[in-house]
Each structure stands twice: as structure tokens, then as C-alpha cells.
Motif scaffolding. Sequence first.
Motif, mmCIF file in Angstrom:
data_model
loop_
_atom_site.group_PDB
_atom_site.id
_atom_site.type_symbol
_atom_site.label_atom_id
_atom_site.label_comp_id
_atom_site.label_asym_id
_atom_site.label_seq_id
_atom_site.Cartn_x
_atom_site.Cartn_y
_atom_site.Cartn_z
ATOM 1 N N GLU A 67 0.935 -1.324 0.030
ATOM 2 C CA GLU A 67 0.018 -0.083 -0.038
ATOM 3 C C GLU A 67 1.045 1.282 0.021
ATOM 4 O O GLU A 67 0.331 2.265 -0.459
ATOM 5 N N ASN A 68 2.064 1.107 0.553
ATOM 6 C CA ASN A 68 2.756 2.326 0.741
ATOM 7 C C ASN A 68 4.500 2.118 0.195
ATOM 8 O O ASN A 68 4.928 1.001 0.893
ATOM 9 N N PRO A 69 5.129 2.698 -0.568
ATOM 10 C CA PRO A 69 6.541 2.219 -0.920
ATOM 11 C C PRO A 69 7.296 2.389 0.330
ATOM 12 O O PRO A 69 8.243 1.608 0.155
ATOM 13 N N GLN A 70 7.018 3.645 1.111
ATOM 14 C CA GLN A 70 7.982 3.493 2.641
ATOM 15 C C GLN A 70 7.756 2.362 3.211
ATOM 16 O O GLN A 70 8.799 1.807 3.957
ATOM 17 N N TRP A 71 6.523 1.772 3.344
ATOM 18 C CA TRP A 71 6.457 0.392 3.991
ATOM 19 C C TRP A 71 6.805 -0.764 3.542
ATOM 20 O O TRP A 71 7.512 -1.458 4.178
ATOM 21 N N SER A 72 7.068 -0.689 2.205
ATOM 22 C CA SER A 72 7.606 -1.816 1.320
ATOM 23 C C SER A 72 9.056 -1.927 1.794
ATOM 24 O O SER A 72 9.608 -2.887 1.947
ATOM 25 N N GLN A 73 9.672 -0.565 1.864
ATOM 26 C CA GLN A 73 11.218 -0.472 2.116
ATOM 27 C C GLN A 73 11.613 -0.865 3.336
ATOM 28 O O GLN A 73 12.333 -1.790 3.491
ATOM 29 N N ALA A 74 10.639 -0.643 4.374
ATOM 30 C CA ALA A 74 10.772 -1.064 5.570
ATOM 31 C C ALA A 74 10.609 -2.623 5.858
ATOM 32 O O ALA A 74 11.512 -3.167 6.738
ATOM 33 N N ASP A 76 11.284 -4.895 3.401
ATOM 34 C CA ASP A 76 12.233 -5.476 2.723
ATOM 35 C C ASP A 76 13.456 -5.423 3.786
ATOM 36 O O ASP A 76 14.273 -6.274 3.902
ATOM 37 N N PHE A 77 13.790 -4.328 4.347
ATOM 38 C CA PHE A 77 14.993 -3.893 5.212
ATOM 39 C C PHE A 77 15.198 -4.923 6.356
ATOM 40 O O PHE A 77 15.776 -5.748 6.632
ATOM 41 N N LEU A 78 13.860 -4.903 7.081
ATOM 42 C CA LEU A 78 13.887 -5.777 8.391
ATOM 43 C C LEU A 78 13.635 -7.246 7.881
ATOM 44 O O LEU A 78 14.255 -8.154 8.509
ATOM 45 N N SER A 79 13.197 -7.656 6.782
ATOM 46 C CA SER A 79 13.430 -9.199 6.183
ATOM 47 C C SER A 79 14.786 -9.607 6.157
ATOM 48 O O SER A 79 15.114 -10.512 6.517
ATOM 49 N N GLN A 80 15.496 -8.741 5.454
ATOM 50 C CA GLN A 80 16.759 -8.835 5.252
ATOM 51 C C GLN A 80 17.665 -9.307 6.549
ATOM 52 O O GLN A 80 18.495 -10.009 6.654
ATOM 53 N N LEU A 81 17.402 -8.201 7.577
ATOM 54 C CA LEU A 81 18.178 -8.244 8.809
ATOM 55 C C LEU A 81 17.762 -9.524 9.541
ATOM 56 O O LEU A 81 18.575 -10.411 9.967
ATOM 57 N N MET A 82 16.510 -10.033 9.758
ATOM 58 C CA MET A 82 15.894 -11.357 10.083
ATOM 59 C C MET A 82 16.796 -12.298 9.628
ATOM 60 O O MET A 82 16.942 -13.322 10.158
ATOM 61 N N GLY A 83 16.825 -12.383 8.104
ATOM 62 C CA GLY A 83 17.649 -13.588 7.596
ATOM 63 C C GLY A 83 18.956 -13.828 7.973
ATOM 64 O O GLY A 83 19.377 -14.684 7.784
ATOM 65 N N ARG A 84 19.573 -12.711 8.620
ATOM 66 C CA ARG A 84 21.053 -12.549 8.723
ATOM 67 C C ARG A 84 21.158 -12.894 10.420
ATOM 68 O O ARG A 84 22.183 -13.623 10.512
ATOM 69 N N ALA A 85 20.280 -12.924 11.234
ATOM 70 C CA ALA A 85 20.424 -12.671 12.637
ATOM 71 C C ALA A 85 20.682 -14.035 13.076
ATOM 72 O O ALA A 85 21.982 -13.978 14.030
ATOM 73 N N ASP A 86 20.484 -15.031 12.586
ATOM 74 C CA ASP A 86 20.901 -16.446 13.116
ATOM 75 C C ASP A 86 21.974 -16.981 12.725
ATOM 76 O O ASP A 86 22.444 -17.997 13.070
ATOM 77 N N PHE A 87 22.675 -16.315 11.639
ATOM 78 C CA PHE A 87 23.664 -16.925 10.691
ATOM 79 C C PHE A 87 25.008 -16.318 10.982
ATOM 80 O O PHE A 87 26.148 -16.564 10.575
ATOM 81 N N VAL A 88 25.089 -14.973 11.522
ATOM 82 C CA VAL A 88 26.276 -14.249 11.561
ATOM 83 C C VAL A 88 26.527 -13.756 13.062
ATOM 84 O O VAL A 88 25.474 -13.663 13.755
ATOM 85 N N PRO A 89 27.691 -13.615 13.331
ATOM 86 C CA PRO A 89 27.792 -13.042 14.843
ATOM 87 C C PRO A 89 27.703 -11.707 14.808
ATOM 88 O O PRO A 89 27.577 -10.955 13.947
ATOM 89 N N PRO A 90 27.686 -11.280 16.178
ATOM 90 C CA PRO A 90 27.278 -9.831 16.351
ATOM 91 C C PRO A 90 27.624 -8.739 15.502
ATOM 92 O O PRO A 90 27.377 -7.941 14.954
#
Length: 201
Positions: A67-74, A76-90
Motif C-alpha cells: 500500500e505504501n512504498p515506504q512501508w515496502s522498503q521498511a 524488505d529492510f527488516l526481512s533482510q536483517l531477520m534472515g542474517r540474525a541467526d547466521f552471523v556473529p554480532p
Amino acid sequence: DRMVLADQLPVKDLMAVARFVLLPEDDLTCAEVLKGPFCNLDDDDLFALAYQRPGTLWRALQTRSVENPQWSQAADFLSQLMGRADFVPPYEFFAGLLGAMGGRKRMLARLGPEINDPVDEFLALAQTYEQNRVPSLQGFLHWLAAGESEVKRDPELQRDEVRVMTVHGAKGLQAPIVILPDTIRVPRVDDPLMWTQAAPT
């Protein structure tokens, strides 16, 4: 020039992102991240997403991102972070967030160059943590919050700025120019200037 690292605003933003990727169902943390410098949504966006939502705020963002390009960017951004959280060190997690994903640039645009010192110290602490402990994001957050790490910044660092300090705080810094305003007379009770300065705004 001492600072408790966990009390610094940019560090709080980084810790909020880490808490979110570990528990995206936490609506309060999700709202904190969405309004922070990485997603940069405003109150109207947050209300539109949160009001009368059937599930979590994160789920509402995912399902309504089109519904909103800014929501879509947010989202996508958070989904990318969630995909990395369990696989890389802090350290790698935060370095990627700040570097390749443009996080530092977003923080600079929102909060200014003052973020650099605490962010750099935060990354250094992440490296220190990994050298001595099992590198997990949850463990790092707990260690940082419990440690109350205090950092002393270098007062000799040359910056294009004016520093306002107390005389006691400035003592011994050997500054080339020190301005002590209004020190040539003793203030009087009937001094109108004193009362004007002391009056609440």
C-alpha cells in the motif's frame, strides 16, 4: 567527555533492531524500529498500520507493505536483517547493517555526525565480545545491557565545532581559546540582567 554506551541514542536504535530480529512479535520494539532512523516512518504511518490490526504489528507491515512504498522498503529492510540474525556473529550483523545496508548513512541523516563516536565504540565492543565469548546476538545484548560500558572520548580530537563545558570539566584540557563570559563583575540582587537570564522561558 564520558558516556555510558547503552544510554546513547544511536546505540539504543541498534539494540532495538537486534531485539526486533530476535523477537519480531514484540509490538513495542517493532514500533520503535519503524519510527527510528533505519525505517523512518512517522506517527501517521504507525497509526495506519497499528490501528485495528488483527495480529502483530510486524505481520500488519508485511501484509500491507504494497500500500505504501515506504512501508515496502521498511518490510524488505527488516526481512533482510531477520534472515542474517541467526547466521552471523554480532559484529558482522551490525557491520553489515551499518555498512552494506546503509544504516550509518541513515543514522547520519537523522541524528548528525555525533553518532560516529558511540557507533564506533559499539562495533569495537561487539568485536571484544566475540573474542571472549560464544558469539550470539542475544548474548551480546544481555552482556552490553548488564555491563554499563562507559567510554571516555578523546578531548584532543580536532573537530569543526564549539564545545560548551563547565570550568571544572574543561580543567586541564589545554584548549587554545577559552571564553569565560560575564566574569568581570559580581552579580547583584537588583541586577535586571540577572533576573532576565534566570526567568523561565
